[in-house]
Enzyme design. Structure first.
Site, PDB file in Angstrom:
ATOM      1  N   ASP A  96       0.834  -1.206   0.000  1.00 31.75           N
ATOM      2  CA  ASP A  96       0.000   0.000   0.000  1.00 31.75           C
ATOM      3  C   ASP A  96       0.873   1.263   0.000  1.00 31.75           C
ATOM      4  OD1 ASP A  96       0.796   0.503   2.623  1.00 31.75           O
ATOM      5  OD2 ASP A  96      -0.987  -0.417   3.505  1.00 31.75           O
ATOM      6  N   GLU A 125     -11.871  16.683  -8.825  1.00 37.71           N
ATOM      7  CA  GLU A 125     -11.803  15.536  -9.722  1.00 37.71           C
ATOM      8  C   GLU A 125     -12.768  14.470  -9.190  1.00 37.71           C
ATOM      9  OE1 GLU A 125      -8.193  13.131  -9.569  1.00 37.71           O
ATOM     10  OE2 GLU A 125      -8.077  13.298 -11.752  1.00 37.71           O
ATOM     11  N   VAL A 140       4.656   0.823   1.621  1.00 37.73           N
ATOM     12  CA  VAL A 140       5.691   0.635   0.588  1.00 37.73           C
ATOM     13  C   VAL A 140       5.944   1.948  -0.178  1.00 37.73           C
ATOM     14  CG1 VAL A 140       6.252  -0.617  -1.530  1.00 37.73           C
ATOM     15  CG2 VAL A 140       5.229  -1.831   0.397  1.00 37.73           C
ATOM     16  N   GLY A 141       4.859   2.666  -0.503  1.00 37.80           N
ATOM     17  CA  GLY A 141       5.022   3.934  -1.234  1.00 37.80           C
ATOM     18  C   GLY A 141       5.842   4.927  -0.421  1.00 37.80           C
ATOM     19  N   GLU A 146       2.931  13.062 -11.675  1.00 40.74           N
ATOM     20  CA  GLU A 146       1.851  13.087 -12.684  1.00 40.74           C
ATOM     21  C   GLU A 146       0.562  12.938 -11.889  1.00 40.74           C
ATOM     22  OE1 GLU A 146       2.246  13.354 -15.989  1.00 40.74           O
ATOM     23  OE2 GLU A 146       4.416  13.097 -16.132  1.00 40.74           O
TER      24      GLU A 146
HETATM   25  N1  NAD Z   1      -1.309  12.797 -14.515  1.00 41.99           N
HETATM   26  C1  NAD Z   1      -1.282  11.538 -14.886  1.00 41.99           C
HETATM   27  O1  NAD Z   1      -0.531  11.122 -15.738  1.00 41.99           O
HETATM   28  C2  NAD Z   1      -2.217  10.557 -14.216  1.00 41.99           C
HETATM   29  C3  NAD Z   1      -2.428   9.315 -14.829  1.00 41.99           C
HETATM   30  C4  NAD Z   1      -3.270   8.409 -14.219  1.00 41.99           C
HETATM   31  C5  NAD Z   1      -3.886   8.734 -13.014  1.00 41.99           C
HETATM   32  N2  NAD Z   1      -3.676   9.933 -12.437  1.00 41.99           N
HETATM   33  C6  NAD Z   1      -4.353  10.286 -11.187  1.00 41.99           C
HETATM   34  O2  NAD Z   1      -4.387   9.157 -10.301  1.00 41.99           O
HETATM   35  C7  NAD Z   1      -5.512   9.250  -9.453  1.00 41.99           C
HETATM   36  C8  NAD Z   1      -6.241   7.929  -9.410  1.00 41.99           C
HETATM   37  O3  NAD Z   1      -5.398   6.914  -9.037  1.00 41.99           O
HETATM   38  P1  NAD Z   1      -5.323   6.347  -7.539  1.00 41.99           P
HETATM   39  O4  NAD Z   1      -6.660   6.428  -6.887  1.00 41.99           O
HETATM   40  O5  NAD Z   1      -4.595   5.048  -7.615  1.00 41.99           O
HETATM   41  O6  NAD Z   1      -4.404   7.435  -6.848  1.00 41.99           O
HETATM   42  P2  NAD Z   1      -3.753   7.373  -5.410  1.00 41.99           P
HETATM   43  O7  NAD Z   1      -3.034   8.654  -5.248  1.00 41.99           O
HETATM   44  O8  NAD Z   1      -4.700   6.962  -4.373  1.00 41.99           O
HETATM   45  O9  NAD Z   1      -2.713   6.173  -5.535  1.00 41.99           O
HETATM   46  C9  NAD Z   1      -1.670   6.186  -6.502  1.00 41.99           C
HETATM   47  C10 NAD Z   1      -0.519   5.368  -5.976  1.00 41.99           C
HETATM   48  O10 NAD Z   1       0.025   6.039  -4.850  1.00 41.99           O
HETATM   49  C11 NAD Z   1       0.127   5.157  -3.757  1.00 41.99           C
HETATM   50  N3  NAD Z   1       0.028   5.957  -2.534  1.00 41.99           N
HETATM   51  C12 NAD Z   1      -1.079   6.324  -1.863  1.00 41.99           C
HETATM   52  N4  NAD Z   1      -0.735   7.029  -0.757  1.00 41.99           N
HETATM   53  C13 NAD Z   1       0.627   7.122  -0.769  1.00 41.99           C
HETATM   54  C14 NAD Z   1       1.577   7.716   0.116  1.00 41.99           C
HETATM   55  N5  NAD Z   1       1.218   8.357   1.220  1.00 41.99           N
HETATM   56  N6  NAD Z   1       2.885   7.613  -0.194  1.00 41.99           N
HETATM   57  C15 NAD Z   1       3.278   6.965  -1.322  1.00 41.99           C
HETATM   58  N7  NAD Z   1       2.426   6.357  -2.167  1.00 41.99           N
HETATM   59  C16 NAD Z   1       1.113   6.450  -1.890  1.00 41.99           C
HETATM   60  C17 NAD Z   1      -0.996   4.158  -3.992  1.00 41.99           C
HETATM   61  O11 NAD Z   1      -0.787   2.965  -3.277  1.00 41.99           O
HETATM   62  C18 NAD Z   1      -0.910   3.972  -5.494  1.00 41.99           C
HETATM   63  O12 NAD Z   1       0.112   3.072  -5.844  1.00 41.99           O
HETATM   64  C19 NAD Z   1      -6.368  10.353 -10.019  1.00 41.99           C
HETATM   65  O13 NAD Z   1      -6.207  11.514  -9.254  1.00 41.99           O
HETATM   66  C20 NAD Z   1      -5.787  10.563 -11.415  1.00 41.99           C
HETATM   67  O14 NAD Z   1      -6.015  11.835 -11.951  1.00 41.99           O
HETATM   68  C21 NAD Z   1      -2.851  10.849 -13.016  1.00 41.99           C
END
Ligand code: NAD
Length: 481
Positions: free
Chosen positions: A203, A380, A207-208, A246
């Site tokens: 998660d 969003e 790990v992030g 991104e």
């Molecule tokens: N700009 C782009 O190129 C692009 C492309 C695709 C998606 N997105 C964005 O992604 C979002 C949707 O995806 P999502 O719900 O998986 O996003 P999210 O931010 O919830 O998760 C993205 C990733 O970040 C990790 N993560 C979450 N909290 C973290 C933390 N505290 N530290 C490090 N890592 C963490 C998650 O486990 C996952 O692998 C939307 O906002 C969308 O606009 C952007």
């Protein structure tokens, strides 16, 4: 796919340091689609050590060696496209045709594009008479990716990083990790040297966060929400690593009075619903001249009501379910807020579509008479929900379009290309689409992708994507004066 509960470190499938299983849920059936392990900081450490050791040699490989590797990856990838598409459908609900023709195909394009860019790229040149400029791989990279375009987002980072000579530790979204496990098998079969690509599932906060903080990672490239992107940047700050983000979007689609209204509104509505509305660059705010709002709303309603929502494996399905129950609840919550704040519900609305009682399906929804201050004009939503806003004149349209924290993409439809160009230049966003220009594989794959403002700070694709993985070294006195 047999290694789902293992991690891939130093060229081998290994057990996690501490076992912790997690079900990946198929959003169409609400049943498990597979099981993974959730890693911890010690797994990240092991992976970073492998990536660091591999960097010593991989960073010294020749351009020709890396090109040959990319071509081997492409060949193996092409033989596994069906498996990849099916895994994407199972883990995040994308209709199978979309998972294959768009999700998997664009991923393949990233490898092809990286090879094309690498072939012609010059990693060194002379500056003035005596100084040589060389570009070197930045080092060990950490990749943290979302679930909406699961392997596309991994490949858009990994392919150029490999071309640059970097090594990496990847953490895909825990919601949709299965396709990345197949991608890892592909990379193994293609002979990616051990330690160059390492996979640790888990998660974000565990790990992030460990990746973002790690002192031996030189760059973290993150795709996901602006919320998590900010946390990544904060965790990365102490080690001054490069942070490539991104992030989210709320892209505007300005339809000018001269445009073919029927064509522009119907195409814009469908585009907002792409990937069941789970696309960062979706044109989710449609800006219509106030005199045309009623007519445009009727077109959008008709278009939304004709969209087929259903089983992602069934033929003819355009929209599958949202990725998860949490995402379903979030989208329902925002639809409710739209109604409460006084927007006109023109199509869709709360609840599941008729006949779909299992799975995280939502109704393709259109709101009209939306004002810029409303929540559904600013936040969003990440579901198939379109907000239509009236504008008075061109300046007003541009001000509304630029009036969010985001700046990922912008869309303009006009009667003439010249007018579309002129308005496109006014938009504060990293990607502008004029008069329905297609995206990705269909046209100019090398066009950079990335955001202004809180949509991010990096660029992916083409030469721009490669250069984000390079350091610049100036060697003074390289030639005698
Ligand atoms: N700009 C782009 O190129 C692009 C492309 C695709 C998606 N997105 C964005 O992604 C979002 C949707 O995806 P999502 O719900 O998986 O996003 P999210 O931010 O919830 O998760 C993205 C990733 O970040 C990790 N993560 C979450 N909290 C973290 C933390 N505290 N530290 C490090 N890592 C963490 C998650 O486990 C996952 O692998 C939307 O906002 C969308 O606009 C952007």
């Amino acid at each position: 796919m047999s290694n789902t509960t293992k991690f891939y470190i130093n060229g081998e499938w290994v057990d996690p340091v501490a076992p912790k299983l997690f079900d990946v849920i198929n959003p169409a059936t609400e049943e498990p689609a597979g099981q993974i392990s959730m890693g911890g900081a010690e797994d990240v450490d092991r992976a970073v050590k492998a990536a660091r050791a591999a960097f010593t040699t991989f960073s010294k490989t020749t351009k020709e060696e890396r090109l040959a590797l990319l071509h081997r990856i492409i060949a193996v990838f092409e033989s596994r496209m069906d498996d990849l598409a099916r895994a994407i459908t199972a883990e995040m609900g994308s209709p199978l045709w979309f998972a294959m023709q768009v999700q998997t195909n664009t991923t393949l394009e990233h490898f092809k594009e990286a090879a094309k860019v690498l072939k012609d790229y010059d990693f060194g040149h002379m500056l003035g008479g005596t100084t040589r400029i060389v570009r070197e791989p930045i080092g060990v990279c950490g990749f943290i990716t979302p679930w909406n375009w699961p392997i596309n987002q991994v490949a858009s980072k990994f392919a150029p990083s490999l071309a640059a000579g970097c090594t990496c530790v990847v953490k895909p979204s825990e919601m949709a990790p299965l396709s990345t496990i197949i991608l890892t098998e592909i990379l193994h079969e293609a002979g990616v040297p051990k330690g160059v690509f390492n996979l640790v599932n888990g998660d974000g906060p565990t790990v992030g966060e460990a990746i973002s903080r790690h002192p031996d990672i030189d760059m973290v490239s993150f795709t996901g929400s602006t919320r998590a992107g900010i946390l990544v940047a904060k965790a990365a700050a102490d080690t001054v690593k490069r942070v490539h983000q991104e992030l989210g979007g709320k892209s505007a689609n300005i339809i000018l009075p001269g445009a073919d209204l029927e064509a522009a509104v119907s195409a814009g509505t469908l585009r907002a619903f792409t990937n069941t509305g789970q696309s960062c660059q979706a044109p989710t705010r449609m800006l219509i001249h106030q005199d045309q709002l009623a007519e445009a709303t009727a077109i959008a309603r008709r278009t939304a009501e004709a969209v087929v929502v259903g089983d992602p494996l069934a033929e003819g399905t355009r929209l599958g379910p949202l990725v998860s129950e949490a995402q379903f609840d979030r989208v329902q919550h925002l639809i409710r807020i739209g109604i409460e704040e006084g927007a006109t519900l023109a199509a869709g609305g709360l609840g599941r579509p008729a006949g779909l009682n299992r799975g995280y399906y939502v109704k393709p929804t259109v709101f009209s008479d939306v004002t810029p201050a409303m929540t559904i004009a600013q936040q969003e939503i990440f579901g198939p929900v379109l907000s239509m806003l009236p504008y008075k004149d061109k300046d007003d349209a541009v001000a509304i379009a630029n009036g969010t924290i985001y700046g990922l993409a912008g869309y303009v439809w006009a009667g003439s290309l010249e007018e579309a160009r002129e308005v496109g230049m006014e938009l504060r966003a990293g990607r502008i689409y004029l008069n329905g220009a297609p995206h990705g594989k269909l046209q100019d794959v090398e066009a950079p992708f990335g955001g202004y403002k809180q949509s991010g700070n990096g660029r992916e694709a083409g030469i721009y994507g490669l250069e984000d993985f390079l350091e610049i070294k100036a060697i003074l006195g390289y030639e005698m004066a």
